[in-house]
Scaffold this active site. Sequence first.
Site, PDB file in Angstrom:
ATOM      1  N   GLU A   1       0.830  -1.214   0.000  1.00 57.07           N
ATOM      2  CA  GLU A   1       0.000   0.000   0.000  1.00 57.07           C
ATOM      3  C   GLU A   1       0.864   1.264   0.000  1.00 57.07           C
ATOM      4  O   GLU A   1       0.798   2.101   0.900  1.00 57.07           O
ATOM      5  CB  GLU A   1      -0.962  -0.007   1.193  1.00 57.07           C
ATOM      6  CG  GLU A   1      -2.008  -1.112   1.104  1.00 57.07           C
ATOM      7  CD  GLU A   1      -3.083  -1.039   2.173  1.00 57.07           C
ATOM      8  OE1 GLU A   1      -4.221  -1.438   1.893  1.00 57.07           O
ATOM      9  OE2 GLU A   1      -2.780  -0.589   3.306  1.00 57.07           O
TER      10      GLU A   1
ATOM     11  N   GLU B   1      -5.777  -7.967  -0.962  1.00 50.57           N
ATOM     12  CA  GLU B   1      -6.436  -7.724   0.329  1.00 50.57           C
ATOM     13  C   GLU B   1      -7.892  -7.394   0.076  1.00 50.57           C
ATOM     14  O   GLU B   1      -8.200  -6.509  -0.719  1.00 50.57           O
ATOM     15  CB  GLU B   1      -5.798  -6.554   1.101  1.00 50.57           C
ATOM     16  CG  GLU B   1      -4.443  -6.830   1.683  1.00 50.57           C
ATOM     17  CD  GLU B   1      -3.956  -5.691   2.577  1.00 50.57           C
ATOM     18  OE1 GLU B   1      -4.810  -5.001   3.179  1.00 50.57           O
ATOM     19  OE2 GLU B   1      -2.738  -5.496   2.670  1.00 50.57           O
TER      20      GLU B   1
END
Length: 474
Positions: free
Chosen positions: A180, A372
């Site tokens: 991320e 995710e």
Amino acid sequence: MSVFPESFLWGGALAANQSEGAFREGDKGLTTVDMIPHGEHRMAVKLGLEKRFQLRDDEFYPSHEATDFYHRYKEDIALMAEMGFKVFRTSIAWSRLFPQGDEITPNQQGIAFYRSVFEECKKYGIEPLVTLCHFDVPMHLVTEYGSWRNRKLVEFFSRYARTCFEAFDGLVKYWLTFNEINIMLHSPFSGAGLVFEEGENQDQVKYQAAHHQLVASALATKIAHEVNPQNQVGCMLAGGNFYPYSCKPEDVWAALEKDRENLFFIDVQARGTYPAYSARVFREKGVTINKAPGDDEILKNTVDFVSFSYYASRCASAEMNANNSSAANVVKSLRNPYLQVSDWGWGIDPLGLRITMNMMYDRYQKPLFLVENGLGAKDEFAANGEINDDYRISYLREHIRAMGEAIADGIPLMGYTTWGCIDLVSASTGEMSKRYGFVFVDRDDAGNGTLTRTRKKSFWWYKKVIASNGEDLE
């Protein structure tokens, strides 16, 4: 017949800093996440606004023990195999291999541990998908070098990456560089080990650090392909596109700007050059990127695929109203009145996943990997000792259907790893009660519990989903 290809990689995801624990075993060094406490000071530390370079006796640090994957990985991987996993996403703790981060030679205890983990995966036919840096910069690099604001970290990370590619060659072929990466803008200490001095231009610090990470990521991609041309390297985005809060043109523009803010990193990693819009963004924020000779050439080493997390979509307006805001995955957003929300206020939007996937593939024309996705919720035992998490099954079912629709739209999706397949410590809140897993771990927010693993109802459901290659979702 299933819309998912036969080669589709079904599995789940954990992260070293949220599951391993054993924070000082095996000569591991301290990392940024080890300094982030549970409780009232957590957010200020994560944002880089409160300097924490020493552990405090009066604070509780959830990552120190986490869920003890370090000692229980064989049990946990066996549970994954029982569900039929084809892939297991995890991360390597940089400070297990290089305790301070700037050493010349790696810590062999760390290499031995991860080799054992990956061999255990391969024993069951599970492909490891490995993130090199998942919110855990060695603290020595923060205190001695200023973390990613310092160009030296490109060198240190490249050495670490090469060590991983060589040490685990033949065991791991799917790699991610930074988890991320765009979260650096929203949670700078978590994302990049950044701590700010009073009065400095935080945007200058963040975007210069971002440049260093982007160069390091491109170098790692180059090295991975040199070590083994079969290696596949991806970038990783905290995904979820922004909707305009209304059809007012100013709101549409605000949503476009918010999307660009998050996609900036992936624009560079997937396209190999800074996007045209970044020049104006930097100018208006007073940012000057200091590049070394050759950086632009290095950035041309683009990723093989684009991976991303997706929990919720977001809304943007030209007039962001603090009284109508939420923070899905620490990214600020306006509440969407058309969506139901989770226990933690995150909007539930399966169609948003399909929209995000279409937007990303239109933009990058590279295979996608959803690494995710999941529902953080409070789980409770029923009187018969079972955990009937139908709410989680419902969330995952609808998102898998949305993935299938995106594949039917023509998007190449490599695989799907649900987040926190075995309960772990929440990165955002530090809680254990915010659970994502198919497997319950007996541990509470204060760190109490036996760590016993218990299969939830969703465990058996996901096993059926994988066995049917996504066809049986009931």
